[in-house]
Design a protein around this motif. Sequence first.
Motif, short mmCIF file in Angstrom:
data_model
loop_
_atom_site.label_atom_id
_atom_site.label_comp_id
_atom_site.label_asym_id
_atom_site.label_seq_id
_atom_site.Cartn_x
_atom_site.Cartn_y
_atom_site.Cartn_z
N ASP A 162 6.47 5.95 -0.84
CA ASP A 162 5.14 5.64 -1.34
C ASP A 162 4.74 4.20 -0.95
N LEU A 163 5.67 3.27 -1.13
CA LEU A 163 5.39 1.87 -0.79
C LEU A 163 5.21 1.71 0.71
N ALA A 164 6.01 2.42 1.50
CA ALA A 164 5.92 2.32 2.95
C ALA A 164 4.59 2.88 3.45
N ARG A 165 4.13 3.97 2.86
CA ARG A 165 2.84 4.54 3.26
C ARG A 165 1.69 3.57 2.94
N ARG A 166 1.81 2.88 1.84
CA ARG A 166 0.79 1.90 1.48
C ARG A 166 0.75 0.78 2.52
N TRP A 167 1.92 0.33 2.97
CA TRP A 167 2.01 -0.76 3.95
C TRP A 167 1.62 -0.25 5.34
N GLY A 168 2.15 0.87 5.74
CA GLY A 168 1.71 1.55 6.95
C GLY A 168 2.36 1.16 8.24
N ALA A 169 3.19 0.10 8.28
CA ALA A 169 3.82 -0.32 9.54
C ALA A 169 4.84 0.73 9.98
N PRO A 170 4.90 1.05 11.28
CA PRO A 170 5.75 2.16 11.74
C PRO A 170 7.23 2.01 11.40
N ARG A 171 7.79 0.81 11.58
CA ARG A 171 9.23 0.68 11.32
C ARG A 171 9.55 1.01 9.87
#
Length: 934
Positions: A763-772
């Motif tokens: 969920d946090l990664a989707r909010r940030w959106g950077a590929p890595r």
Amino acid sequence: MILEREPERATLTGLLDLARAGDGGLAVVVAPAGIGKTTLLADLAATARDRQVRVLAAQGSQFEREFSFGLVRQLFEPLLAGAAESERSALLAGAAGQAAAVLGAADPAAGERGDFAILHGLYWLTANLCQDRPLLLCVDDLQWSDHASVRFLAHLLPRLRDLPVLVLAATRPEDPDADLRPVRQLLADPRGVAVRPGPLGEAAVARLLSERLGRPVGPAFARACHAATQGTPFLVAELGRSLAAAGVEPDDAHVDRVAAIGSAALGHMVSRRLAHLSPGATAFARAMSLVEDNSALADVIAVSGLALAEATDAMTELERADILRAGGPGRVAFDHPLMRSVVYDAQPVGARIAGHALAARVLATAGHEPERVAGHLLRVPAGPVPNPAVTAALRQAAADALTRGSPDSAHAYLRRCLDESLPAAERLALLIDLGALTQQSDMAASADYLGRAADLATDPGDRVRVADMLARALHFVGRNAEAVAVCRAARREPDLSADARQRLDAQLLVLAMADRSITTSGSLAEARLLVPEPGTGGRLLDCIVGVADAFDGRPEATERTLRALRGLDVRTAAHGLEIYLSGCIALLMADHPDGMAVLDGWVAEAHQHGSTVLYAYTKAARGIGWYWRGALAEAEADASDALEIGEASLTDVRPAAAACLANTLMAQGRDEEASMALTRAGVDPGDPDAGFLYTLVESQAALHAARGDAVGASRWAALCGERYAASGGVNPARVAWRSVLAAAQHALGDVGDARRTAAAELDLARRWGAPRTLGRALRVSGLVEGGEAGLALLRASVEVLADSPARLEYATALVDLGAALRRAGRRGDSRPELVRGVEVAEVCGAGPLALRGRRELRAAGSRMRPAAVAGPAALTPSEARVVELAVEGGSNRDIAQALYVTAKTVEVHLSNAYRKLGVSGRRELLTRHRDRPA
């Protein structure tokens, strides 16, 4: 005569031969005074000259330890001064030209030089010197060296393996008058060789005495002499002199005469010998002891107060007494290094102080460099009456030291100024200068100087300027509450400029990020709405808001950070460097290419103009960027460089550099080395009082996971999460502690917890959106989810990462997807993913991941083995850059200087590139490039 030194001579000669063959090194002769270190150095120097090795020599001095790059200047200045203009130009060509700031009179117009730029220039001067023949650098009395020269030797050490250069130094293991910390750090480096000659045996003592006395020595007499001297060659020679002067026969019947001399305190023999000199000879010897060894005769005569005829008679007397010897043209020196100490120590303290004061006046009148004058002023106590001439001389010496890139020397000179009676305004200016200077090296000292400056400051502008620097220093030494109070008090100053206000606001936000007990949430919300004013304050505030937002996972952080860093001249950014570097990390978290581009520029700037601090921190940050991109060789090189400098300077860069290095080594399967790297951080990450250190804690968790210890990995990952949250961190792009924790929970059978942990990170990664970050979160979620849903997440991970710069994460996703497909019985589908994963892993240098992929391929029934990756796509970033420069026509040395590596490193990169590109060498590489379609 050299006795009982065959093992030491063999070791040193062997190292010299290795250097002649191109494999340079460092050897340090470590022994107490009088044991024969200087003799060993002279012996190897003679051997080197016989073997056509160029020899450059220098000797440390008790009274020139603050003289910036004093030993370095002794080594190189005579050679450059005697060289023809064409040879001098060749030696100082390219990057070596930066060394010119050290070798000669300081040029105030050049401004301050970064110490690392000077070290880089001196390395290339050394490399240029040994192009035509090998080089031996001999340094005696290293314990009295200036710190800048020892730093040069430490900088040279890891690069010596690529040069035909042997550095041979001699030092005492202990010396109450010397700061041995830099020397001990040099000795602790395993790449150096320590040679420790011991005392002579009875037979050698007997031979030396026979040589001195001109007749055989009886065995009992020799034993008595050995006992009296403890086998110290210098004392044996002095004992022989005393015995000869007393007319003692060296037979067993006169053993009692040895005991009598011994009981009279053998160590004072030289003092007793000096007592028999004429007043003129004594005055001349004392004058010699006050100035550096091998001094100009005119200076010694002036300090002695003797007329020329008297000085000539004194020199003759001292030479006959084996106290003085001729040095270079028009110069004199003591016959033995110990002689100078004995003569100096024999003088009353008051006479020494008066002598240094006189020497300072004589050298200043003769037009010597301010640093030589200042070396004597440091040993003269301040008087009760103001002396502007002393302060002016010390300040000029400090300015010259900074021009030469030696902040340590500048600090010593300015600190001595504080002892003088100064007007309040001048003392305030001096304290501010000292506070600013030590911000690069000693924050505790900086906090002290700036705290005293704050007490003196009455002008509002001065108060704000001091408060800005003082808050930064207090923060670095962990006194955050005091730092906040300083900022808030300065914030209340009337007529505060917009730039000053924003600088203080930026510092307050830094403090809030470091200490969650400091409440500035309203300030952060307000700062997000501001359009920063032009200037340093606005840039700093913009950058730290961007960093705070990046750590909070706000995508808009990237644009703000880019705005803050755009057009920044890092040479003017020493104050606030940690904020700007955090901005670069924020860009790396977003996979933005400008993050690496900015750091590349800053590394280049550090080589050309910058400081060790700038170099170390930018290298550490760029190492993180390389690791996140999967360029493991480049990451290891940068992190190792940063960690080595951090260890030498004890800077705060060590935890970040150690964590990056450990992660890089683990990716290469070098877990034990990774564990050792973590111990070099200088702190215990598990200590609750050690600060946040979440990157170190994350590395500890990853190490436990790599060793199959799921319990340990789970515990350290949870601790990482606590530390990260305590610093305001939310975004998994900086530390993916939940990924490690989810994998550990899954390994322990806690599938439900693992899925919830992985889902939270996703969920946090989707909010940030950077590929890595998103690709990794998708991959971990897919692994713990399993089944078709898990496969879908793994495929999504591969798709997200395919065009990203995060090649290691992409390779991992490919191998994990291929393995999951194989386990699901879809072996045909798994093979392309595994083959591609192995290829990318091999380009990254991730051996364990490539091996796992190959094993999965075999399990999938594949009869083919992935071929070694070839072609341009197989080149590492460093190899690709070297090829690019080679195609442009650069020689190996040109490329090495452009990339700030050694020529040998360029050779290795080219050799690897030729193999991967399928060419036989540079000619075929150039031909293919020329024939390539446009």
